[in-house]
Design a protein around this motif. Sequence first.
Motif, PDB file in Angstrom:
ATOM      1  N   MET A   1      19.920 -39.451  -8.204  1.00 39.85           N
ATOM      2  CA  MET A   1      19.376 -39.636  -6.870  1.00 39.85           C
ATOM      3  C   MET A   1      17.962 -39.073  -6.819  1.00 39.85           C
ATOM      4  SD  MET A   1      20.544 -38.012  -3.260  1.00 39.85           S
ATOM      5  CE  MET A   1      21.286 -39.411  -2.502  1.00 39.85           C
ATOM      6  N   GLU A   2      17.100 -39.817  -6.237  1.00 38.49           N
ATOM      7  CA  GLU A   2      15.694 -39.433  -6.064  1.00 38.49           C
ATOM      8  C   GLU A   2      15.518 -38.761  -4.703  1.00 38.49           C
ATOM      9  OE1 GLU A   2      11.717 -39.481  -7.550  1.00 38.49           O
ATOM     10  OE2 GLU A   2      13.520 -40.278  -8.512  1.00 38.49           O
ATOM     11  N   LEU A   3      14.824 -37.639  -4.678  1.00 31.40           N
ATOM     12  CA  LEU A   3      14.525 -36.984  -3.407  1.00 31.40           C
ATOM     13  C   LEU A   3      13.363 -37.691  -2.728  1.00 31.40           C
ATOM     14  CD1 LEU A   3      14.728 -33.204  -4.364  1.00 31.40           C
ATOM     15  CD2 LEU A   3      16.399 -34.547  -3.106  1.00 31.40           C
ATOM     16  N   ASP A   4      13.450 -37.818  -1.420  1.00 34.31           N
ATOM     17  CA  ASP A   4      12.393 -38.457  -0.640  1.00 34.31           C
ATOM     18  C   ASP A   4      11.460 -37.364  -0.114  1.00 34.31           C
ATOM     19  OD1 ASP A   4      10.771 -39.817   1.132  1.00 34.31           O
ATOM     20  OD2 ASP A   4      12.395 -41.052   1.932  1.00 34.31           O
ATOM     21  N   TYR A   5      10.397 -37.089  -0.856  1.00 32.99           N
ATOM     22  CA  TYR A   5       9.495 -35.989  -0.514  1.00 32.99           C
ATOM     23  C   TYR A   5       8.698 -36.251   0.757  1.00 32.99           C
ATOM     24  CZ  TYR A   5      10.849 -33.783  -4.827  1.00 32.99           C
ATOM     25  OH  TYR A   5      11.596 -33.179  -5.811  1.00 32.99           O
ATOM     26  N   LYS A   6       8.498 -37.500   1.106  1.00 27.58           N
ATOM     27  CA  LYS A   6       7.827 -37.809   2.379  1.00 27.58           C
ATOM     28  C   LYS A   6       8.701 -37.380   3.554  1.00 27.58           C
ATOM     29  CE  LYS A   6       4.552 -41.416   1.208  1.00 27.58           C
ATOM     30  NZ  LYS A   6       3.368 -40.624   1.393  1.00 27.58           N
ATOM     31  N   GLU A   7       9.998 -37.671   3.471  1.00 30.55           N
ATOM     32  CA  GLU A   7      10.926 -37.265   4.534  1.00 30.55           C
ATOM     33  C   GLU A   7      11.065 -35.745   4.580  1.00 30.55           C
ATOM     34  OE1 GLU A   7      12.279 -39.026   7.053  1.00 30.55           O
ATOM     35  OE2 GLU A   7      11.046 -40.647   6.265  1.00 30.55           O
ATOM     36  N   ILE A   8      11.124 -35.113   3.419  1.00 32.62           N
ATOM     37  CA  ILE A   8      11.196 -33.653   3.378  1.00 32.62           C
ATOM     38  C   ILE A   8       9.957 -33.069   4.044  1.00 32.62           C
ATOM     39  CG2 ILE A   8      11.144 -31.629   1.856  1.00 32.62           C
ATOM     40  CD1 ILE A   8      12.862 -33.322  -0.134  1.00 32.62           C
ATOM     41  N   GLY A   9       8.805 -33.615   3.718  1.00 34.87           N
ATOM     42  CA  GLY A   9       7.550 -33.150   4.316  1.00 34.87           C
ATOM     43  C   GLY A   9       7.531 -33.318   5.823  1.00 34.87           C
ATOM     44  N   LYS A  10       8.036 -34.461   6.296  1.00 34.77           N
ATOM     45  CA  LYS A  10       8.102 -34.689   7.750  1.00 34.77           C
ATOM     46  C   LYS A  10       8.968 -33.636   8.418  1.00 34.77           C
ATOM     47  CE  LYS A  10       7.753 -39.713   7.745  1.00 34.77           C
ATOM     48  NZ  LYS A  10       8.498 -40.948   8.045  1.00 34.77           N
ATOM     49  N   ARG A  11      10.081 -33.307   7.795  1.00 34.42           N
ATOM     50  CA  ARG A  11      11.000 -32.340   8.370  1.00 34.42           C
ATOM     51  C   ARG A  11      10.410 -30.929   8.348  1.00 34.42           C
ATOM     52  NH1 ARG A  11      15.585 -34.058  10.100  1.00 34.42           N
ATOM     53  NH2 ARG A  11      16.233 -36.179   9.622  1.00 34.42           N
ATOM     54  N   VAL A  12       9.653 -30.608   7.311  1.00 34.08           N
ATOM     55  CA  VAL A  12       8.956 -29.318   7.275  1.00 34.08           C
ATOM     56  C   VAL A  12       7.949 -29.258   8.420  1.00 34.08           C
ATOM     57  CG1 VAL A  12       7.324 -27.888   5.963  1.00 34.08           C
ATOM     58  CG2 VAL A  12       9.280 -28.933   4.792  1.00 34.08           C
ATOM     59  N   LYS A  13       7.215 -30.342   8.598  1.00 32.14           N
ATOM     60  CA  LYS A  13       6.215 -30.393   9.671  1.00 32.14           C
ATOM     61  C   LYS A  13       6.870 -30.246  11.047  1.00 32.14           C
ATOM     62  CE  LYS A  13       2.445 -33.195  11.514  1.00 32.14           C
ATOM     63  NZ  LYS A  13       1.620 -34.390  11.299  1.00 32.14           N
ATOM     64  N   ILE A  14       7.973 -30.939  11.271  1.00 32.58           N
ATOM     65  CA  ILE A  14       8.680 -30.844  12.557  1.00 32.58           C
ATOM     66  C   ILE A  14       9.137 -29.410  12.799  1.00 32.58           C
ATOM     67  CG2 ILE A  14      10.815 -31.516  13.747  1.00 32.58           C
ATOM     68  CD1 ILE A  14      10.415 -34.328  12.397  1.00 32.58           C
ATOM     69  N   ALA A  15       9.698 -28.774  11.772  1.00 30.82           N
ATOM     70  CA  ALA A  15      10.155 -27.387  11.915  1.00 30.82           C
ATOM     71  C   ALA A  15       8.972 -26.456  12.183  1.00 30.82           C
ATOM     72  CB  ALA A  15      10.911 -26.957  10.660  1.00 30.82           C
ATOM     73  N   ARG A  16       7.845 -26.725  11.548  1.00 32.50           N
ATOM     74  CA  ARG A  16       6.642 -25.907  11.766  1.00 32.50           C
ATOM     75  C   ARG A  16       6.157 -26.033  13.205  1.00 32.50           C
ATOM     76  NH1 ARG A  16       1.587 -27.309  12.141  1.00 32.50           N
ATOM     77  NH2 ARG A  16       1.732 -29.296  11.064  1.00 32.50           N
ATOM     78  N   ILE A  17       6.122 -27.250  13.698  1.00 33.57           N
ATOM     79  CA  ILE A  17       5.668 -27.482  15.077  1.00 33.57           C
ATOM     80  C   ILE A  17       6.630 -26.817  16.065  1.00 33.57           C
ATOM     81  CG2 ILE A  17       5.342 -29.275  16.834  1.00 33.57           C
ATOM     82  CD1 ILE A  17       4.242 -31.050  14.480  1.00 33.57           C
ATOM     83  N   ARG A  18       7.927 -26.946  15.813  1.00 32.95           N
ATOM     84  CA  ARG A  18       8.915 -26.286  16.679  1.00 32.95           C
ATOM     85  C   ARG A  18       8.748 -24.767  16.670  1.00 32.95           C
ATOM     86  NH1 ARG A  18      13.868 -29.776  14.761  1.00 32.95           N
ATOM     87  NH2 ARG A  18      13.618 -31.560  16.121  1.00 32.95           N
ATOM     88  N   ALA A  19       8.338 -24.234  15.528  1.00 33.51           N
ATOM     89  CA  ALA A  19       8.125 -22.788  15.411  1.00 33.51           C
ATOM     90  C   ALA A  19       6.770 -22.371  15.975  1.00 33.51           C
ATOM     91  CB  ALA A  19       8.243 -22.360  13.947  1.00 33.51           C
ATOM     92  N   ASP A  20       5.993 -23.360  16.444  1.00 37.15           N
ATOM     93  CA  ASP A  20       4.674 -23.112  17.025  1.00 37.15           C
ATOM     94  C   ASP A  20       3.730 -22.430  16.036  1.00 37.15           C
ATOM     95  OD1 ASP A  20       2.854 -23.411  19.109  1.00 37.15           O
ATOM     96  OD2 ASP A  20       3.256 -21.395  19.900  1.00 37.15           O
ATOM     97  N   LEU A  21       3.729 -22.954  14.809  1.00 39.88           N
ATOM     98  CA  LEU A  21       2.850 -22.436  13.761  1.00 39.88           C
ATOM     99  C   LEU A  21       1.878 -23.517  13.311  1.00 39.88           C
ATOM    100  CD1 LEU A  21       5.390 -20.577  11.428  1.00 39.88           C
ATOM    101  CD2 LEU A  21       3.697 -19.520  12.930  1.00 39.88           C
ATOM    102  N   THR A  22       0.692 -23.112  12.947  1.00 41.34           N
ATOM    103  CA  THR A  22      -0.259 -24.026  12.326  1.00 41.34           C
ATOM    104  C   THR A  22       0.091 -24.148  10.849  1.00 41.34           C
ATOM    105  OG1 THR A  22      -1.790 -22.270  11.742  1.00 41.34           O
ATOM    106  CG2 THR A  22      -2.099 -23.322  13.914  1.00 41.34           C
ATOM    107  N   GLN A  23      -0.460 -25.151  10.199  1.00 43.11           N
ATOM    108  CA  GLN A  23      -0.272 -25.256   8.748  1.00 43.11           C
ATOM    109  C   GLN A  23      -0.793 -24.006   8.062  1.00 43.11           C
ATOM    110  OE1 GLN A  23      -2.148 -28.752   7.101  1.00 43.11           O
ATOM    111  NE2 GLN A  23      -0.278 -29.957   7.266  1.00 43.11           N
ATOM    112  N   GLU A  24      -1.935 -23.520   8.529  1.00 43.34           N
ATOM    113  CA  GLU A  24      -2.554 -22.341   7.926  1.00 43.34           C
ATOM    114  C   GLU A  24      -1.637 -21.123   8.047  1.00 43.34           C
ATOM    115  OE1 GLU A  24      -4.035 -24.340  10.209  1.00 43.34           O
ATOM    116  OE2 GLU A  24      -5.584 -25.294   8.996  1.00 43.34           O
ATOM    117  N   ALA A  25      -1.058 -20.920   9.231  1.00 46.20           N
ATOM    118  CA  ALA A  25      -0.184 -19.763   9.447  1.00 46.20           C
ATOM    119  C   ALA A  25       1.073 -19.866   8.582  1.00 46.20           C
ATOM    120  CB  ALA A  25       0.185 -19.644  10.920  1.00 46.20           C
ATOM    121  N   LEU A  26       1.669 -21.056   8.512  1.00 43.19           N
ATOM    122  CA  LEU A  26       2.864 -21.237   7.690  1.00 43.19           C
ATOM    123  C   LEU A  26       2.539 -21.026   6.218  1.00 43.19           C
ATOM    124  CD1 LEU A  26       5.809 -21.908   7.259  1.00 43.19           C
ATOM    125  CD2 LEU A  26       5.220 -24.346   7.414  1.00 43.19           C
ATOM    126  N   ALA A  27       1.428 -21.592   5.780  1.00 39.96           N
ATOM    127  CA  ALA A  27       1.019 -21.430   4.383  1.00 39.96           C
ATOM    128  C   ALA A  27       0.859 -19.951   4.044  1.00 39.96           C
ATOM    129  CB  ALA A  27      -0.286 -22.180   4.123  1.00 39.96           C
TER     130      ALA A  27
END
Length: 118
Positions: A1-27
Amino acid sequence: MELDYKEIGKRVKIARIRADLTQEALAEKAGLSITHMSNIENGHSKLSLPMAVALANVLSVSVDEFLCDSVIHSKEVFSHEVQMLLEDCDDYEIRILTDLLKAAKDTIRRDMKLKQQE
């Protein structure tokens, strides 16, 4: 099975936005470069297991939330997602969405029966 990294990335982004963090802060909190964080969210970088755990810990979510599109048994994650989608709906919207969900479920099950008969 191949992992869908685009979907994983979308879900990381959604969780980041819900946590009210910028990409910079999460990084920064996860010990990643901003560029690498951006590449993860866009699906251009593969996410290692230790990195997925680090991000999940920072975002206070389960790694399951990132991987649910690639895992067959993810009912709990998707059920939670449906609940969140319905949270801000009024009575009319809930009724329409329920009708749509019932119709979709009936169609899926009917299609599964036809495939079994082939």
